[in-house]
Design a protein around this motif. Structure first.
Motif, PDB file in Angstrom:
ATOM      1  N   GLY A  27       0.816  -1.206   0.000  1.00  0.00           N
ATOM      2  CA  GLY A  27       0.000   0.000   0.000  1.00  0.00           C
ATOM      3  C   GLY A  27       0.847   1.252   0.000  1.00  0.00           C
ATOM      4  N   ARG A  28       0.524   2.187  -0.880  1.00  0.00           N
ATOM      5  CA  ARG A  28       1.312   3.416  -1.022  1.00  0.00           C
ATOM      6  C   ARG A  28       1.386   4.195   0.288  1.00  0.00           C
ATOM      7  NH1 ARG A  28       2.875   5.946  -5.644  1.00  0.00           N
ATOM      8  NH2 ARG A  28       3.418   8.145  -5.528  1.00  0.00           N
ATOM      9  N   ASN A  29       0.314   4.185   1.056  1.00  0.00           N
ATOM     10  CA  ASN A  29       0.273   4.912   2.332  1.00  0.00           C
ATOM     11  C   ASN A  29       0.120   3.962   3.516  1.00  0.00           C
ATOM     12  OD1 ASN A  29      -1.462   6.896   0.201  1.00  0.00           O
ATOM     13  ND2 ASN A  29       0.209   7.853   1.333  1.00  0.00           N
ATOM     14  N   ALA A  30       0.598   2.752   3.351  1.00  0.00           N
ATOM     15  CA  ALA A  30       0.402   1.736   4.388  1.00  0.00           C
ATOM     16  C   ALA A  30       1.214   2.015   5.654  1.00  0.00           C
ATOM     17  CB  ALA A  30       0.761   0.353   3.835  1.00  0.00           C
ATOM     18  N   ILE A  31       2.414   2.582   5.505  1.00  0.00           N
ATOM     19  CA  ILE A  31       3.232   2.910   6.676  1.00  0.00           C
ATOM     20  C   ILE A  31       2.766   4.255   7.213  1.00  0.00           C
ATOM     21  CG2 ILE A  31       5.563   3.305   7.563  1.00  0.00           C
ATOM     22  CD1 ILE A  31       6.659   1.678   5.255  1.00  0.00           C
ATOM     23  N   PRO A  32       2.245   4.308   8.443  1.00  0.00           N
ATOM     24  CA  PRO A  32       1.728   5.561   8.992  1.00  0.00           C
ATOM     25  C   PRO A  32       2.733   6.712   8.853  1.00  0.00           C
ATOM     26  CG  PRO A  32       1.177   3.756  10.449  1.00  0.00           C
ATOM     27  CD  PRO A  32       2.082   3.185   9.399  1.00  0.00           C
ATOM     28  N   SER A  33       2.242   7.851   8.385  1.00  0.00           N
ATOM     29  CA  SER A  33       2.992   9.108   8.215  1.00  0.00           C
ATOM     30  C   SER A  33       3.951   9.093   7.023  1.00  0.00           C
ATOM     31  CB  SER A  33       3.773   9.483   9.477  1.00  0.00           C
ATOM     32  OG  SER A  33       2.914   9.666  10.570  1.00  0.00           O
ATOM     33  N   TRP A  34       4.050   7.970   6.305  1.00  0.00           N
ATOM     34  CA  TRP A  34       4.959   7.892   5.172  1.00  0.00           C
ATOM     35  C   TRP A  34       4.206   7.494   3.906  1.00  0.00           C
ATOM     36  CZ3 TRP A  34       9.975   9.391   5.615  1.00  0.00           C
ATOM     37  CH2 TRP A  34      10.527   9.446   6.902  1.00  0.00           C
ATOM     38  N   GLU A  35       4.765   7.889   2.773  1.00  0.00           N
ATOM     39  CA  GLU A  35       4.303   7.428   1.469  1.00  0.00           C
ATOM     40  C   GLU A  35       5.459   6.677   0.823  1.00  0.00           C
ATOM     41  OE1 GLU A  35       3.430   9.369  -2.868  1.00  0.00           O
ATOM     42  OE2 GLU A  35       2.594  10.415  -1.123  1.00  0.00           O
ATOM     43  N   ILE A  36       5.161   5.584   0.148  1.00  0.00           N
ATOM     44  CA  ILE A  36       6.229   4.778  -0.445  1.00  0.00           C
ATOM     45  C   ILE A  36       6.004   4.575  -1.928  1.00  0.00           C
ATOM     46  CG2 ILE A  36       6.478   3.514   1.735  1.00  0.00           C
ATOM     47  CD1 ILE A  36       5.411   1.037  -0.033  1.00  0.00           C
ATOM     48  N   SER A  37       7.074   4.189  -2.618  1.00  0.00           N
ATOM     49  CA  SER A  37       6.987   3.705  -3.996  1.00  0.00           C
ATOM     50  C   SER A  37       8.142   2.742  -4.213  1.00  0.00           C
ATOM     51  CB  SER A  37       7.050   4.857  -5.011  1.00  0.00           C
ATOM     52  OG  SER A  37       8.264   5.582  -4.875  1.00  0.00           O
ATOM     53  N   GLY A  38       8.034   1.874  -5.210  1.00  0.00           N
ATOM     54  CA  GLY A  38       9.070   0.891  -5.453  1.00  0.00           C
ATOM     55  C   GLY A  38       8.967  -0.291  -4.495  1.00  0.00           C
ATOM     56  N   PHE A  39      10.033  -1.077  -4.405  1.00  0.00           N
ATOM     57  CA  PHE A  39      10.036  -2.304  -3.617  1.00  0.00           C
ATOM     58  C   PHE A  39      10.490  -1.985  -2.189  1.00  0.00           C
ATOM     59  CE2 PHE A  39      11.075  -6.440  -2.076  1.00  0.00           C
ATOM     60  CZ  PHE A  39      10.341  -7.346  -2.834  1.00  0.00           C
ATOM     61  N   VAL A  40       9.547  -1.893  -1.276  1.00  0.00           N
ATOM     62  CA  VAL A  40       9.833  -1.549   0.118  1.00  0.00           C
ATOM     63  C   VAL A  40       9.402  -2.693   1.022  1.00  0.00           C
ATOM     64  CG1 VAL A  40       9.341   0.048   2.016  1.00  0.00           C
ATOM     65  CG2 VAL A  40       9.559   0.918  -0.320  1.00  0.00           C
ATOM     66  N   GLU A  41      10.272  -3.070   1.948  1.00  0.00           N
ATOM     67  CA  GLU A  41       9.938  -4.073   2.952  1.00  0.00           C
ATOM     68  C   GLU A  41       9.878  -3.415   4.324  1.00  0.00           C
ATOM     69  OE1 GLU A  41      11.707  -8.316   1.459  1.00  0.00           O
ATOM     70  OE2 GLU A  41      13.132  -6.923   2.365  1.00  0.00           O
ATOM     71  N   TYR A  42       9.015  -3.948   5.173  1.00  0.00           N
ATOM     72  CA  TYR A  42       8.931  -3.502   6.562  1.00  0.00           C
ATOM     73  C   TYR A  42       9.434  -4.635   7.445  1.00  0.00           C
ATOM     74  CZ  TYR A  42       7.081  -1.805  11.007  1.00  0.00           C
ATOM     75  OH  TYR A  42       6.957  -1.377  12.307  1.00  0.00           O
ATOM     76  N   ILE A  43      10.530  -4.351   8.173  1.00  0.00           N
ATOM     77  CA  ILE A  43      11.170  -5.366   9.005  1.00  0.00           C
ATOM     78  C   ILE A  43      10.852  -5.075  10.471  1.00  0.00           C
ATOM     79  CG2 ILE A  43      13.315  -6.574   9.508  1.00  0.00           C
ATOM     80  CD1 ILE A  43      12.535  -6.587   6.548  1.00  0.00           C
ATOM     81  N   GLU A  44      10.156  -6.000  11.119  1.00  0.00           N
ATOM     82  CA  GLU A  44       9.776  -5.814  12.517  1.00  0.00           C
ATOM     83  C   GLU A  44      10.873  -6.287  13.461  1.00  0.00           C
ATOM     84  OE1 GLU A  44       5.438  -6.219  13.460  1.00  0.00           O
ATOM     85  OE2 GLU A  44       5.549  -7.649  11.804  1.00  0.00           O
TER      86      GLU A  44
END
Length: 374
Positions: free
Chosen positions: A51-68
């Motif tokens: 999701g383009r706006n899936a990370i709260p307060s951020w906007e993303i594009s391209g291949f982004v991973e979220y590492i917990e």
């Protein structure tokens, strides 16, 4: 493989609270600047953010991973600090955030990052129309994590800060990791009666995360014309100087200083108005940051046609010595330059160097007036 950072206190730094997407800059973490607020599951596919706006307060594009926290990827060469969350910028990936600023004011961005798999990783940091491409290939800490800074001048009251991975790898996920992003307002320093140099004590500089013990890297002027270290420019192709603080290092005076970590590949300089023929005195302190940098630390200073090499024998436990260079100006502008003579390594094989602080330039005397011949 780098070890996980032993400083558990960083976990406390990375705990945040919710904030609006657009905010007025003060100093510190951006909203969700530590990525502690995870994306909604509907905007995720495994660890990939869809999701383009899936990370709260951020906007993303391209291949982004979220590492917990606690998650490990097989291809990553290092693990996250304990308790930290991260975004991993893969092929052509960008994270951006809209922030409110004061027009014509200078700001410095600081972020903690590390390369994850490729060798020549770099990040393009921008606030339109300004940008800088910061290489993160050279690692200055044993943990693999470094703090980077970049400055800009706000042209509008609302700007978009973007951090972009310019690389494209066979593995689309391969790219830098970022665990924290902060900002700080910079106030242009003035020359004073007792010092012709601006910010000679280095008290003004980029934001330093309170619980990161490794200082902040300041990029060369080729990548940042405004400099996060007001008054000073860094001359180099890819190398940097390190901005260090008293809570984590020994500094000769005050709360901040500069560590020259790149040898002759990098120079710290400032141009100052002078009067040709007048004499001046440049004074400064050379020491070590009590960070285990042991050996003969040497700083070379240059001004007009004069130079001085100052050696400080370091046990790596802190300390400093004063030095003075006197010179006669040969032009209406004099370039004051400092650099380390040698490349030095700590026991963990990371780069280090002499600490420079308390730099002052004062006029000593003007030439005697010529007598008229009758």
């Amino acid at each position: 493989m780098a070890n996980s950072m032993p400083c558990v206190a960083l976990f406390l730094l990375l705990v945040g609270v919710a904030a609006p997407a657009v905010f007025a800059v003060t100093e510190g973490l951006l909203p969700n600047g530590n990525f502690a607020q995870r994306p909604d599951k509907s905007g995720m596919k495994g660890v990939v953010v869809t999701g383009r706006n899936a990370i709260p307060s951020w906007e993303i594009s391209g291949f982004v991973e979220y590492i917990e926290p606690g998650h490990k990827e097989e291809d990553m060469i290092l693990t996250l600090p304990e308790g930290a969350s991260a975004v991993r910028l893969g092929n052509d990936a960008t994270i951006r955030q809209l922030i409110n600023v004061t027009r014509k004011t200078y700001y410095s961005v600081t972020f903690v990052a590390a390369r994850s798999c490729a060798q020549a990783e770099k990040l393009n940091v921008s606030v339109d129309p300004e940008f800088g491409v910061l290489p993160i290939q050279t690692v200055y800490t044993s943990t693999g994590w470094d703090s980077y800074s970049w400055a800009f001048k706000a042209r509008h009251t609302t700007v978009t800060l973007s951090i972009h991975n310019t690389g494209v790898e066979e593995d689309p996920a391969c790219g830098p990791l970022i665990i924290a992003v902060a900002i700080k307002t910079l106030y242009p320093p003035y020359r004073t009666k007792g010092n012709m140099l601006r910010n000679g004590d280095f008290e003004q500089g980029p934001y330093i995360f309170p619980d990161t013990p490794w200082g902040v890297l300041v990029p060369p002027i080729l990548e940042d014309v405004h400099s996060p270290l007001p008054g000073w420019n860094i001359m180099s192709d890819t190398k940097v100087v390190k901005y260090v603080d008293a809570p984590h290092h020994k500094v000769p005076r005050g709360e901040r200083a500069v560590e020259l970590v790149a040898g002759r590949e990098c120079a710290l300089l400032q141009e100052v108005p002078t009067v040709a023929g007048w004499s001046y005195r440049l004074s400064f302190s050379v020491g070590d940051a009590a960070n285990g940098c042991v050996g003969s630390l040497a700083v070379e200073a240059y001004a007009a046609r004069e130079s001085l090499k100052v050696r400080y024998e370091s046990l790596g436990t802190g300390g400093s010595k004063p030095a003075v260079l006197e010179f006669t100006a040969i032009a209406n502008t004099t370039r004051v330059v400092f650099q380390s003579s040698d490349h030095l390594l700590k026991s963990d094989a990371t780069l280090c160097g002499p600490v420079l602080d308390d730099v002052k330039l004062v006029g000593v005397r003007k030439p005697a007036p010529r007598r008229l011949r009758l």
